[in-house]
Write a protein that holds these residues in place. Structure first.
Motif, mmCIF file in Angstrom:
data_model
loop_
_atom_site.group_PDB
_atom_site.id
_atom_site.type_symbol
_atom_site.label_atom_id
_atom_site.label_comp_id
_atom_site.label_asym_id
_atom_site.label_seq_id
_atom_site.Cartn_x
_atom_site.Cartn_y
_atom_site.Cartn_z
ATOM 1 N N THR A 251 0.836 -1.196 0.000
ATOM 2 C CA THR A 251 0.000 0.000 0.000
ATOM 3 C C THR A 251 0.874 1.250 0.000
ATOM 4 O OG1 THR A 251 -1.681 -1.206 1.223
ATOM 5 C CG2 THR A 251 -1.836 1.197 1.264
ATOM 6 N N VAL A 252 0.488 2.249 -0.781
ATOM 7 C CA VAL A 252 1.233 3.511 -0.845
ATOM 8 C C VAL A 252 1.504 4.024 0.565
ATOM 9 C CG1 VAL A 252 1.105 5.928 -1.585
ATOM 10 C CG2 VAL A 252 0.301 4.121 -3.104
ATOM 11 N N GLY A 253 2.742 4.436 0.813
ATOM 12 C CA GLY A 253 3.119 4.989 2.109
ATOM 13 C C GLY A 253 3.684 3.976 3.089
ATOM 14 N N ASP A 254 3.471 2.687 2.843
ATOM 15 C CA ASP A 254 3.996 1.647 3.739
ATOM 16 C C ASP A 254 5.355 1.161 3.222
ATOM 17 O OD1 ASP A 254 1.748 1.875 5.288
ATOM 18 O OD2 ASP A 254 0.827 0.011 4.627
ATOM 19 N N ASN A 255 6.270 2.097 3.035
ATOM 20 C CA ASN A 255 7.574 1.769 2.466
ATOM 21 C C ASN A 255 8.440 0.980 3.446
ATOM 22 O OD1 ASN A 255 7.242 3.209 -0.036
ATOM 23 N ND2 ASN A 255 7.356 5.072 1.190
ATOM 24 N N PRO A 256 9.112 -0.067 2.971
ATOM 25 C CA PRO A 256 10.027 -0.797 3.850
ATOM 26 C C PRO A 256 11.265 0.053 4.130
ATOM 27 C CG PRO A 256 10.215 -1.605 1.617
ATOM 28 C CD PRO A 256 9.089 -0.612 1.618
ATOM 29 N N VAL A 257 11.794 -0.052 5.328
ATOM 30 C CA VAL A 257 13.017 0.660 5.696
ATOM 31 C C VAL A 257 14.120 -0.383 5.833
ATOM 32 C CG1 VAL A 257 14.141 2.137 7.404
ATOM 33 C CG2 VAL A 257 11.701 2.443 6.905
ATOM 34 N N TRP B 55 19.042 -2.539 -12.789
ATOM 35 C CA TRP B 55 19.134 -1.975 -11.450
ATOM 36 C C TRP B 55 19.281 -0.464 -11.555
ATOM 37 C CZ3 TRP B 55 18.421 -4.834 -7.154
ATOM 38 C CH2 TRP B 55 18.591 -6.219 -7.241
ATOM 39 N N SER B 56 18.674 0.261 -10.650
ATOM 40 C CA SER B 56 18.912 1.692 -10.468
ATOM 41 C C SER B 56 19.777 1.838 -9.232
ATOM 42 C CB SER B 56 17.597 2.442 -10.259
ATOM 43 O OG SER B 56 16.793 2.338 -11.405
ATOM 44 N N ILE B 57 20.599 2.867 -9.208
ATOM 45 C CA ILE B 57 21.462 3.101 -8.058
ATOM 46 C C ILE B 57 20.976 4.337 -7.320
ATOM 47 C CG2 ILE B 57 23.801 3.620 -7.275
ATOM 48 C CD1 ILE B 57 24.827 2.158 -9.772
ATOM 49 N N ALA B 58 20.738 4.177 -6.031
ATOM 50 C CA ALA B 58 20.354 5.295 -5.175
ATOM 51 C C ALA B 58 21.541 5.599 -4.259
ATOM 52 C CB ALA B 58 19.136 4.932 -4.339
ATOM 53 N N THR B 59 21.913 6.857 -4.168
ATOM 54 C CA THR B 59 22.994 7.240 -3.267
ATOM 55 C C THR B 59 22.419 8.111 -2.158
ATOM 56 O OG1 THR B 59 23.560 9.147 -4.646
ATOM 57 C CG2 THR B 59 24.779 7.112 -5.040
ATOM 58 N N GLN B 60 23.078 8.062 -1.023
ATOM 59 C CA GLN B 60 22.636 8.827 0.136
ATOM 60 C C GLN B 60 23.844 9.155 0.992
ATOM 61 O OE1 GLN B 60 19.996 6.104 2.219
ATOM 62 N NE2 GLN B 60 21.691 5.137 3.275
ATOM 63 N N SER B 61 23.684 10.082 1.929
ATOM 64 C CA SER B 61 24.713 10.303 2.934
ATOM 65 C C SER B 61 24.804 9.043 3.772
ATOM 66 C CB SER B 61 24.343 11.490 3.829
ATOM 67 O OG SER B 61 24.267 12.670 3.059
ATOM 68 N N ALA B 62 25.976 8.766 4.319
ATOM 69 C CA ALA B 62 26.170 7.540 5.099
ATOM 70 C C ALA B 62 25.129 7.434 6.215
ATOM 71 C CB ALA B 62 27.571 7.502 5.683
ATOM 72 N N ALA B 63 24.388 6.331 6.188
ATOM 73 C CA ALA B 63 23.362 6.036 7.194
ATOM 74 C C ALA B 63 23.164 4.535 7.200
ATOM 75 C CB ALA B 63 22.049 6.743 6.861
ATOM 76 N N ASN B 64 22.585 3.992 8.266
ATOM 77 C CA ASN B 64 22.357 2.546 8.305
ATOM 78 C C ASN B 64 20.948 2.173 7.874
ATOM 79 O OD1 ASN B 64 21.090 3.331 10.829
ATOM 80 N ND2 ASN B 64 21.204 1.174 11.408
ATOM 81 N N THR B 65 20.205 3.147 7.315
ATOM 82 C CA THR B 65 18.870 2.863 6.796
ATOM 83 C C THR B 65 18.720 3.458 5.394
ATOM 84 O OG1 THR B 65 17.899 4.880 7.721
ATOM 85 C CG2 THR B 65 17.821 2.894 9.100
ATOM 86 N N TYR B 66 17.818 2.842 4.634
ATOM 87 C CA TYR B 66 17.451 3.353 3.311
ATOM 88 C C TYR B 66 15.967 3.061 3.129
ATOM 89 C CZ TYR B 66 16.800 3.592 -1.720
ATOM 90 O OH TYR B 66 16.320 3.885 -2.971
ATOM 91 N N THR B 67 15.222 4.080 2.678
ATOM 92 C CA THR B 67 13.788 3.924 2.484
ATOM 93 C C THR B 67 13.430 4.204 1.029
ATOM 94 O OG1 THR B 67 13.445 4.705 4.745
ATOM 95 C CG2 THR B 67 11.509 4.615 3.316
ATOM 96 N N PRO B 68 13.237 3.160 0.231
ATOM 97 C CA PRO B 68 12.816 3.384 -1.159
ATOM 98 C C PRO B 68 11.321 3.692 -1.195
ATOM 99 C CG PRO B 68 12.932 1.052 -0.707
ATOM 100 C CD PRO B 68 13.399 1.747 0.546
ATOM 101 N N THR B 69 10.902 4.412 -2.194
ATOM 102 C CA THR B 69 9.464 4.682 -2.363
ATOM 103 C C THR B 69 8.889 3.579 -3.243
ATOM 104 O OG1 THR B 69 9.981 6.147 -4.192
ATOM 105 C CG2 THR B 69 9.653 7.173 -2.035
ATOM 106 N N SER B 70 8.783 2.406 -2.662
ATOM 107 C CA SER B 70 8.397 1.221 -3.429
ATOM 108 C C SER B 70 7.193 0.494 -2.867
ATOM 109 C CB SER B 70 9.574 0.242 -3.454
ATOM 110 O OG SER B 70 9.830 -0.231 -2.143
ATOM 111 N N ALA B 71 6.522 1.053 -1.890
ATOM 112 C CA ALA B 71 5.474 0.314 -1.194
ATOM 113 C C ALA B 71 4.418 -0.257 -2.134
ATOM 114 C CB ALA B 71 4.812 1.189 -0.141
ATOM 115 N N ALA B 72 3.986 0.514 -3.119
ATOM 116 C CA ALA B 72 2.889 0.077 -3.982
ATOM 117 C C ALA B 72 3.353 -0.787 -5.148
ATOM 118 C CB ALA B 72 2.129 1.285 -4.507
#
Length: 167
Positions: A51-57, A92-109
């Motif tokens: 469901t939209v908004g229920d993105n896995p972290v 594959w697409s590559i997502a980059t971020q500042s160093a963190a131990n979590t990543y939240t894609p907008t993939s819920a739906a």
């Protein structure tokens, strides 16, 4: 020695982190994987549309033991994603971020595969950290099926039967 002369499972190990579950039912902790015999680990989440908004972290931790002793964040800067119908999402697409131990894609739906790769040298080796865990906190109020697995590779000593990645 070239890895081209070895079968994949002589130089790598595939280990389930957690089996298919409804990820909205609490924290989904993967098992702890030992990095002592490998140089790299790919942590992969494979999920159904939700469901939209229920993105896995995607969350990574490191520890000094296979039961999670001294667990702390394992920061990373890149994640690879395949978001959309799996059969028609070839690259594959590559997502980059500042160093963190979590990543939240907008993939819920959408169906998705999300992969994060770490090197053994990314761990706090000085203080004895040699184990990695992928976990996905509760995804929200709606059902979302998912499973996770690890691909441990860069085996220090290729062999017919790879050593356990659990100890």
């Amino acid at each position: 020695m070239s890895d081209f002369n070895h079968e994949f499972l002589e130089i790598a190990d595939i280990v389930p982190a957690f089996v298919p579950v409804d990820m909205q039912t609490g924290t989904n902790n993967g098992i702890w994987i030992a990095m002592k015999n490998v140089t790299r680990l790919v942590c992969v989440l494979f999920k159904a549309a939700g469901t939209v908004g229920d993105n896995p972290v995607i969350t990574l931790q490191q520890a000094t033991g296979n039961a999670g002793a001294g667990a702390k964040a394992l920061p990373f800067t890149r994640a690879r994603t395949k978001i959309g119908p799996i059969a028609s999402t070839p690259q594959w697409s590559i997502a980059t971020q500042s160093a963190a131990n979590t990543y939240t894609p907008t993939s819920a739906a959408s169906q998705a595969m999300i992969a994060v790769e770490v090197q053994a040298t990314d761990l706090d080796l000085t203080n004895g950290y040699a184990f990695v865990q992928l976990s996905i906190p509760d995804t929200g109020t709606n059902a979302q099926l998912g499973a996770a697995f690890y691909i441990a590779y860069g085996l220090r000593y290729p062999q017919n039967i790879t050593p356990s990645s659990l100890t």
